[in-house]
Scaffold this active site. Structure first.
Site, PDB file in Angstrom:
ATOM      1  N   CYS A 107       0.833  -1.188   0.000  1.00 24.87           N
ATOM      2  CA  CYS A 107       0.000   0.000   0.000  1.00 24.87           C
ATOM      3  C   CYS A 107       0.873   1.245   0.000  1.00 24.87           C
ATOM      4  O   CYS A 107       2.094   1.183  -0.028  1.00 24.87           O
ATOM      5  CB  CYS A 107      -0.911   0.008   1.229  1.00 24.87           C
ATOM      6  SG  CYS A 107      -1.869  -1.513   1.449  1.00 24.87           S
TER       7      CYS A 107
ATOM      8  N   ARG B  90      -4.782   1.446  -0.761  1.00 26.61           N
ATOM      9  CA  ARG B  90      -4.614   0.012  -0.571  1.00 26.61           C
ATOM     10  C   ARG B  90      -4.455  -0.762  -1.871  1.00 26.61           C
ATOM     11  O   ARG B  90      -5.205  -0.559  -2.832  1.00 26.61           O
ATOM     12  CB  ARG B  90      -5.818  -0.551   0.190  1.00 26.61           C
ATOM     13  CG  ARG B  90      -5.629  -2.033   0.562  1.00 26.61           C
ATOM     14  CD  ARG B  90      -6.843  -2.635   1.213  1.00 26.61           C
ATOM     15  NE  ARG B  90      -6.562  -4.005   1.637  1.00 26.61           N
ATOM     16  CZ  ARG B  90      -7.472  -4.969   1.738  1.00 26.61           C
ATOM     17  NH1 ARG B  90      -8.738  -4.702   1.480  1.00 26.61           N
ATOM     18  NH2 ARG B  90      -7.126  -6.185   2.121  1.00 26.61           N
ATOM     19  N   LEU B  91      -3.466  -1.645  -1.873  1.00 24.97           N
ATOM     20  CA  LEU B  91      -3.361  -2.724  -2.841  1.00 24.97           C
ATOM     21  C   LEU B  91      -3.742  -3.992  -2.090  1.00 24.97           C
ATOM     22  O   LEU B  91      -3.002  -4.449  -1.220  1.00 24.97           O
ATOM     23  CB  LEU B  91      -1.945  -2.834  -3.401  1.00 24.97           C
ATOM     24  CG  LEU B  91      -1.692  -3.998  -4.374  1.00 24.97           C
ATOM     25  CD1 LEU B  91      -2.501  -3.828  -5.648  1.00 24.97           C
ATOM     26  CD2 LEU B  91      -0.200  -4.098  -4.712  1.00 24.97           C
TER      27      LEU B  91
ATOM     28  N   GLY C 299       2.985  -3.195   3.344  1.00 28.61           N
ATOM     29  CA  GLY C 299       3.889  -4.338   3.334  1.00 28.61           C
ATOM     30  C   GLY C 299       3.197  -5.638   3.673  1.00 28.61           C
ATOM     31  O   GLY C 299       1.975  -5.766   3.569  1.00 28.61           O
TER      32      GLY C 299
ATOM     33  N   SER D 214      10.995 -11.935  -6.462  1.00 27.22           N
ATOM     34  CA  SER D 214      12.182 -11.506  -7.190  1.00 27.22           C
ATOM     35  C   SER D 214      13.438 -12.058  -6.525  1.00 27.22           C
ATOM     36  O   SER D 214      13.477 -12.258  -5.310  1.00 27.22           O
ATOM     37  CB  SER D 214      12.234  -9.974  -7.223  1.00 27.22           C
ATOM     38  OG  SER D 214      13.513  -9.503  -7.605  1.00 27.22           O
ATOM     39  N   GLY D 215      14.493 -12.229  -7.310  1.00 28.39           N
ATOM     40  CA  GLY D 215      15.777 -12.665  -6.782  1.00 28.39           C
ATOM     41  C   GLY D 215      16.657 -11.526  -6.303  1.00 28.39           C
ATOM     42  O   GLY D 215      17.826 -11.737  -5.969  1.00 28.39           O
TER      43      GLY D 215
END
Length: 613
Positions: A2, A50-51, A78, A377-378
């Site tokens: 978010c 907000r996501l 987060g 993701s790396g």
């Protein structure tokens, strides 16, 4: 994931400042496209975009808890990957939950443990709690600095936000950059706490910042510490694998579609293979995405920096792990598009980019977002396990400066080359970097009996984990959240970071190669081609049409001689680069063209007040 923002003013009632709070909140719309909310009570005002990732209907914010002594309100960005265990513990302690979200776990965790909560969290997060019981604002950032968090002290309180743009939307904040801010832009050193914008600060990683009527207090709850490593090689490899299995399992949890960002390197390939195994147990298939460039097969030229093209290795991994894979193919026109450049400048709030590598990252994320909301993701494996060329470069190893600057200058040229000579003299970047380096290495602890070589490598590892990685984490967060994509970084789990950091360099590189521990820990799940592949950094286009497009855009800029960018940039030098024969445009010249365009876009968007004295 978010966007958060807020304002505390002990001298006024902020319920009358709804329009300003709305403006601050809406700057975070790209970070949170699914919902918005604001909350005001007396001296405190909080905003949230907000996501939705966990508990889609139940995780609305700001989230509040009413106690007999006052209201406690939370805005949170987060993920807490251990929220399920914490929820059970809090339930056993008598807390009752009305949602299934990790946000409510964080709120209830604060009510139970107060400022000791962060030590219990495993995840990436930036959150602010207004504690109405004590009229106190508590701001917390995750250990590695995965999620951004800024604040701006005012005469009677503070402004804060996930990104500087949220703070700059408040009339109390001034869009001004002084000498030290410019020095940060041109040195790639990322001083902890420095936000470039004058008067603005970062909440540093692993830190709690508390603002009350009596002032501001800062407390470090986590930092990278030196400890003896007692495991032998076999046990170290086994521990790394065990940690990775646990981390990947935790970070695959989501109530929305998720995927893996696959480059064909060791880091993302290991992540993909472990995720594929975990999801196969549930009858699910991993979805993977990779970036590629139109005509790359025709234009690719091997170099010391990039010895191989990614695509063949990407496809090997996709076949071996049975992923649902898609290549995102970009052409030079898209990479050089001024609109894409402007979007990245807006996303980062600063002209501190990496040229076409920023553009391709943004375009990759935009394409991925059409299919997934969460991506693994790396990122940061090179910092954790020792993967960059500078870890093995004698000049970088022995130099009394940040080791990546040695390699960066050699491979890409000096960013400061675009500056006017009078500006360069005023900035005195060499002294700034030297002072920053001395500060950075001063507190690195040495083990009793540690050899000079091992201690030098410990310092290099520490610098990458506390300085360099933050540059890349910020870049990835801003580019992904600009399109509403949550990118998770499993290699930043603090348990893994602590364990591998304290592993001796001789064990990190026991076979004479980079990332030996990671390679052996995942040898059973990655293709042999990836196991044998030499480290290759994030790809950059080699299409000469890209350089031509940059030159044309700079020529357009040169036609505006009154543009304020030429108060910083050497107009004659950049003109020579723009008018040279395209095949002769060196990597350093191309970097200078990109840097100039970034600065000009930044000026057009933000109209910064730049003070050189």
């Amino acid at each position: 994931m978010c966007g958060i923002t807020g304002w505390v003013s002990f001298g006024r009632d902020l319920r009358a400042e709804g329009r300003t709070l709305d403006a601050m909140t809406e700057t975070m719309a790209c970070r949170g496209p699914d919902d918005r909310g604001t909350w005001c009570e007396g001296p405190a005002a909080l905003g949230h975009r907000r996501l939705a990732v966990i508990d889609l209907p139940g995780g609305r914010q700001p989230m509040t808890a009413v106690t007999p002594d006052g209201t406690v309100a939370l805005v949170y960005s987060g993920e807490a990957y251990n929220f399920t265990e914490l929820r059970r513990e809090l339930t056993d302690r008598g807390h009752r939950f009305s949602t299934d979200s990790d946000t409510e776990v964080v709120l209830r965790g604060y009510l139970e443990w107060g400022e000791d909560l962060p030590q219990r969290l495993n995840g990436m997060y930036a959150f602010a709690v207004w504690d109405g019981r004590h009229d106190t604002l508590v701001m917390v950032r995750d250990r590695m600095g995965i999620k951004p968090f800024y604040y701006y002290p005012t005469p009677d309180g503070v402004l804060f936000g996930s990104e500087p743009k949220a703070i700059l939307a408040n009339p109390l904040a001034r869009a001004r950059v002084r000498l030290d801010g410019l020095r940060e832009l041109f040195t790639l050193v990322k001083t902890p706490g420095h936000a470039v914008w004058d008067g603005m600060r970062e909440v540093e990683p692993g830190t709690v910042v508390t603002v009350s009527r009596s002032g501001t207090r800062r407390r470090v709850y986590w930092q990278l510490e030196t400890r003896p490593h007692l495991d032998d090689r076999a046990d170290s490899i086994a521990t790394v694998r065990s940690l990775l299995d646990d981390i990947v399992g935790r970070q695959l949890v989501a109530d929305v579609p998720r995927c893996i960002l696959l480059s064909g390197g060791l880091d993302s390939s290991a992540m993909t293979a472990l995720a594929a195994r975990r999801l196969a147990e549930r009858g699910e298939q991993v979805r993977t995405f990779a970036v590629d460039f139109a005509g790359q097969a025709d234009h690719f030229v091997a170099s010391e920096l990039r010895g191989t093209s990614d695509t063949p290795f990407v496809h090997d991994v996709a076949r071996a792990s049975g992923t649902d894979h898609q290549d995102i193919v970009l052409d030079s026109q898209a990479l050089a598009d001024p609109d894409v450049r402007a979007r990245m400048i807006r996303a980062r709030d600063l002209p501190a980019g990496f040229g076409d590598m920023d553009a391709s990252l943004y375009l990759l994320f935009r394409a991925v977002r059409e299919h997934s909301t969460v991506a693994l993701s790396g990122e940061s494996a090179d910092e954790v396990f020792g993967g960059y060329l500078q870890f093995f470069d004698e000049e970088a190893r022995r130099g009394d400066t940040f080791p990546w600057l040695v390699r960066f200058g050699r491979d890409f040229g000096d960013d400061a080359d675009v500056l006017r000579s009078d500006v360069a003299r005023e900035l005195d970047l060499a002294s700034y970097v030297a002072d920053s380096y001395r500060t950075a290495v001063a507190g690195i602890q040495r083990l009793d009996g540690e050899s000079d070589f091992e201690y030098r490598m410990r310092r290099i590892c520490h610098l990458h984990l506390t300085r360099f990685v933050r540059v890349l984490l910020d870049r990835k967060d801003r580019a992904s959240m600009a399109v509403g994509l949550e990118v998770r970084v499993p290699f930043c789990d603090h348990r893994l970071v602590e364990y591998v950091y304290n592993t001796p360099w001789s064990m990190k590189s026991f076979d004479g190669r980079e990332k030996s521990l990671l390679r052996e820990a995942t040898a059973d799940v990655i293709p042999r081609s990836v196991y044998d592949r030499v480290k290759s950094p994030y790809p950059s286009t080699q299409d000469p049409k890209y350089a031509v497009a940059l030159q044309n855009h700079v020529k357009d800029l040169l036609a505006r001689p009154a543009h304020p960018v030429f108060g910083l940039v050497d107009r004659e030098r950049i003109s020579r680069a723009a008018h040279s024969d395209a095949p002769r445009v060196t990597q350093a010249s191309r970097r200078g063209l990109e840097r100039t365009l970034d600065l000009a876009q930044w000026w057009d968007i933000y109209s910064p007040e730049v003070q050189l004295s």
